[in-house]
Design a protein around this motif. Structure first.
Motif, short mmCIF file in Angstrom:
data_model
loop_
_atom_site.label_atom_id
_atom_site.label_comp_id
_atom_site.label_asym_id
_atom_site.label_seq_id
_atom_site.Cartn_x
_atom_site.Cartn_y
_atom_site.Cartn_z
N SER A 220 8.63 -22.25 20.41
CA SER A 220 8.80 -23.58 21.00
C SER A 220 7.49 -24.17 21.49
O SER A 220 7.40 -25.36 21.74
CB SER A 220 9.80 -23.52 22.16
N GLN B 148 5.68 -19.06 22.93
CA GLN B 148 6.99 -18.88 23.56
C GLN B 148 8.06 -18.88 22.46
O GLN B 148 8.15 -19.84 21.69
CB GLN B 148 7.25 -20.04 24.55
N ALA B 149 8.83 -17.80 22.36
CA ALA B 149 9.87 -17.69 21.34
C ALA B 149 10.97 -18.72 21.57
O ALA B 149 11.31 -19.03 22.71
CB ALA B 149 10.46 -16.28 21.33
N ARG B 150 11.50 -19.25 20.47
CA ARG B 150 12.64 -20.15 20.55
C ARG B 150 13.84 -19.36 21.03
O ARG B 150 14.00 -18.19 20.74
CB ARG B 150 12.97 -20.73 19.18
N GLN B 151 14.72 -20.04 21.77
CA GLN B 151 15.97 -19.42 22.19
C GLN B 151 16.90 -19.33 20.99
O GLN B 151 16.95 -20.24 20.18
CB GLN B 151 16.64 -20.26 23.30
N THR B 152 17.59 -18.22 20.85
CA THR B 152 18.54 -18.06 19.75
C THR B 152 19.94 -17.92 20.28
O THR B 152 20.15 -17.45 21.41
CB THR B 152 18.19 -16.81 18.90
N LEU B 153 20.90 -18.32 19.49
CA LEU B 153 22.30 -18.17 19.87
C LEU B 153 22.83 -16.88 19.29
O LEU B 153 22.63 -16.57 18.13
CB LEU B 153 23.12 -19.35 19.32
N ASN B 154 23.52 -16.10 20.11
CA ASN B 154 24.11 -14.85 19.63
C ASN B 154 25.56 -15.02 19.31
O ASN B 154 26.27 -15.73 19.86
CB ASN B 154 23.93 -13.74 20.68
#
Length: 106
Positions: free
Chosen positions: A92, A100-106
């Motif tokens: 991001s 900064q890693a992108r947020q992922t949906l689990n």
């Protein structure tokens, strides 16, 4: 079974010891996950083993992706942003000295 700890993390900017390029790590495997054919073809570069951590790296100003054994990487002293067309797929933004890693949906 021995627990493996990766020396580098997601979003970290690194330098390849042998091929002299910078890049950013976007994934880590605790050990080699590629094919036997790929390993045999590329094993000469630094004599890596399959049992060490392997990193997926976006190569700076190149547009390519590399799969690199831990022994062939080192941290960089001066961290500057990396230029790669796939950066936004994984990160991001650049914060301080890392991505900064992108947020992922689990």
């Amino acid at each position: 079974m021995e627990e493996k700890t990766a020396s580098f993390g997601l979003g970290q900017v690194i330098h390849h010891r042998l091929f002299n390029y910078r890049g950013v790590i976007f994934d880590v495997d605790p050990d080699f996950k590629g094919t036997e054919e790929w390993f045999e073809k590329n094993v000469e570069a630094g004599s890596p083993t399959k049992e060490e951590p392997w990193y997926h790296v976006l190569i700076d100003q190149d547009g390519r992706v590399a799969y690199v054994a831990e022994r062939n990487l080192e941290a960089v002293e001066t961290v500057e942003p990396v230029e790669h067309p796939l950066l936004e797929n994984f990160f991001s933004g650049f914060v301080g000295d890392h991505y900064q890693a992108r947020q992922t949906l689990n």
